[in-house]
Every structure is written in C-alpha cells, then in structure tokens.
Design a protein around this motif. Structure first.
Motif, short mmCIF file in Angstrom:
data_model
loop_
_atom_site.label_atom_id
_atom_site.label_comp_id
_atom_site.label_asym_id
_atom_site.label_seq_id
_atom_site.Cartn_x
_atom_site.Cartn_y
_atom_site.Cartn_z
N ILE A 87 1.26 -1.32 0.17
CA ILE A 87 -0.09 0.14 0.13
C ILE A 87 0.88 1.47 -0.02
CG2 ILE A 87 -0.67 0.43 2.32
CD1 ILE A 87 -2.71 0.73 2.50
N ALA A 88 0.57 2.07 -0.29
CA ALA A 88 1.33 3.52 -0.88
C ALA A 88 -0.06 4.70 0.09
CB ALA A 88 1.38 3.99 -1.60
N TYR A 89 0.37 5.02 0.78
CA TYR A 89 0.09 6.67 1.19
C TYR A 89 1.40 7.48 2.24
CZ TYR A 89 0.80 4.00 5.79
OH TYR A 89 1.13 2.80 6.62
N GLU A 90 0.62 8.67 2.47
CA GLU A 90 2.34 9.48 2.63
C GLU A 90 2.52 9.35 4.11
OE1 GLU A 90 1.39 13.92 1.63
OE2 GLU A 90 1.07 13.51 -0.17
N LYS A 91 1.62 9.41 4.96
CA LYS A 91 2.01 9.36 5.99
C LYS A 91 0.95 9.12 7.37
CE LYS A 91 4.05 12.43 10.25
NZ LYS A 91 5.29 13.05 10.65
N LEU A 92 0.87 8.70 8.61
CA LEU A 92 -0.37 8.25 9.25
C LEU A 92 -0.21 9.65 10.18
CD1 LEU A 92 0.21 4.60 10.57
CD2 LEU A 92 -1.79 5.47 9.01
N HIS A 93 -1.54 10.47 10.31
CA HIS A 93 -1.97 11.50 11.20
C HIS A 93 -2.12 10.93 12.37
CE1 HIS A 93 0.17 13.87 7.96
NE2 HIS A 93 -0.30 13.26 7.12
N GLY A 94 -1.92 10.14 13.05
CA GLY A 94 -2.39 9.71 14.33
C GLY A 94 -3.58 8.94 14.09
N ASN A 95 -4.42 8.27 14.70
CA ASN A 95 -5.43 7.84 15.19
C ASN A 95 -7.45 8.09 14.15
OD1 ASN A 95 -3.22 5.04 15.90
ND2 ASN A 95 -4.92 5.52 18.02
#
Length: 215
Positions: A87-95
């Motif tokens: 999978i590709a995404y930029e960043k997890l920003h908290g839940n």
C-alpha cells in the motif's frame, strides 16, 4: 454489532484476496489478517482506500477508546504494509485522521491467496452476539479470521470436483503461530457459524504412530 453497508465498509467489493505471505508471517501480530481484510474492504469504487486507524479497529469489532494495545498493533501493521509495498500513502497522522491510500497490491504469486468474503468478515466480527460457545470468551475475532484464512489458503479441488482443506490441527497451529487449543476451538466456532463444514477423524497415522485428533 457491525453491519456491512457499502458506505461503511468500502464500496462493492465481493471478496478479499489475502496473500499467503500475510497469513503465514508469524513475525507479525496475529491481527495481521483481520487488519488486512478490513483495510481492503475500505477500498472504494475508484480504487482508493479511505481510512482512519480508529475506523479500522471499529470495523474489526474493537472499542478503540479502550484498546491502546490494539491501536499500537494496528498502526504497526499499517506501516508494515507500506514498507513491504502492499500500500502507498504519505503518512499516518494519529488514529483519528483520515488517510487516503492507493489500492492494495499483490506482491506474490496471484494464485496463492485465501479468499475472504464480506459475509465472513461480518459473521466473525459479530460472532459473540449470535453464538453461545464455551470458548467464545477466550477466542477472539482475530483468532477466527486467522484460522479461516489458513483453511481457505489450503483449499484444493479433488478429482470428483469437491473443494476442501485436509490438514492436521497441530500443523495449522504451527503454520500460523498459534496453539492447538485455539485452532481446535476456532474450527468448532467457524463450523457453528456455518462458515465452514468440518468433520473429525477418529484416528490418524503420523510418523508410524496412530493418534486421535480433529483435522
């Protein structure tokens, strides 16, 4: 109770193909399969996955407000999918922050996977509300999804056209990194839910010795 609705769990996905590498990777949390299935079911008709970590946990039947360990586990699994190229995404920003990701990719032999249907997912997540089983207070939806995925992975077609999995309970347990007790009870619960049909052998021969166990 979790209800399967297109606006709640993805779009019109008819089934999830779980790669064997995910199922058999004992180095990761046993939540690896239910997490992968939930992630895949969040895919919309445009091939994008929209999710928050809290939403994934809720879909899997976990109360995220009181599940810090599950939250950490899910975050690690999501990051692992990114690092391994699924999978590709930029960043997890908290839940609680929305994440937009591309479609889950298959990183191995496309014929080596387990099929999980949305109906399987919903039945497993809600199993305690519909089934009174002696082991239901110790078995979780995570355990059931892991065992079901292994059974589906090992399905094959016989010469008479029947499709089935024939394996020893202790071999299943070893393959996915769980106990014989857990696998045995998961098979019983999945059978009671009508997701699989299983039969017990009175005895079998292994390494020249006869044993009694369920297969």
């Amino acid at each position: 109770m979790i209800n399967y609705r297109p606006e709640r769990i993805g779009g019109m996905k008819l089934a999830v193909k779980v790669p064997s590498k995910i199922i058999l990777d004992k180095s990761k949390s046993k939540k690896r399969v239910i997490h992968y299935v939930a992630m895949s079911l969040c895919e919309n008709q445009l091939g994008k996955i929209l999710f928050t970590q809290n939403h994934l946990m809720e879909l899997c039947g976990y109360q995220y407000k009181n599940a810090k360990a599950t939250s950490v586990s899910f975050s690690k699994l999501t990051e692992a999918l990114k690092q391994e190229g699924y999978i590709a995404y930029e960043k997890l920003h908290g839940n609680s922050k929305l994440v937009t990701a591309g479609k889950l990719k298959s990183m191995e032999n496309p014929n080596h996977y387990a099929i999980i249907y949305p109906g399987d997912f919903v039945s497993i997540v809600n199993f305690r509300s519909v089934l009174d089983h002696k082991a239901s207070n110790k078995i979780t939806q995570t355990d059931l999804m892991l065992v079901l995925s292994y059974i589906r992975l090992r399905m094959f077609r016989s010469s008479n056209g029947s499709i089935y999995c024939a394996d020893y309970i202790n071999n299943i347990a070893e393959s996915i990194g769980e106990t014989v007790w857990m696998v045995d009870n998961c098979v019983s619960i999945l059978n009671s839910l009508g997701i699989i049909y299983s039969e017990s052998l009175s005895k079998y021969q292994l390494d020249g010795q006869w044993h009694t166990a369920k297969t």
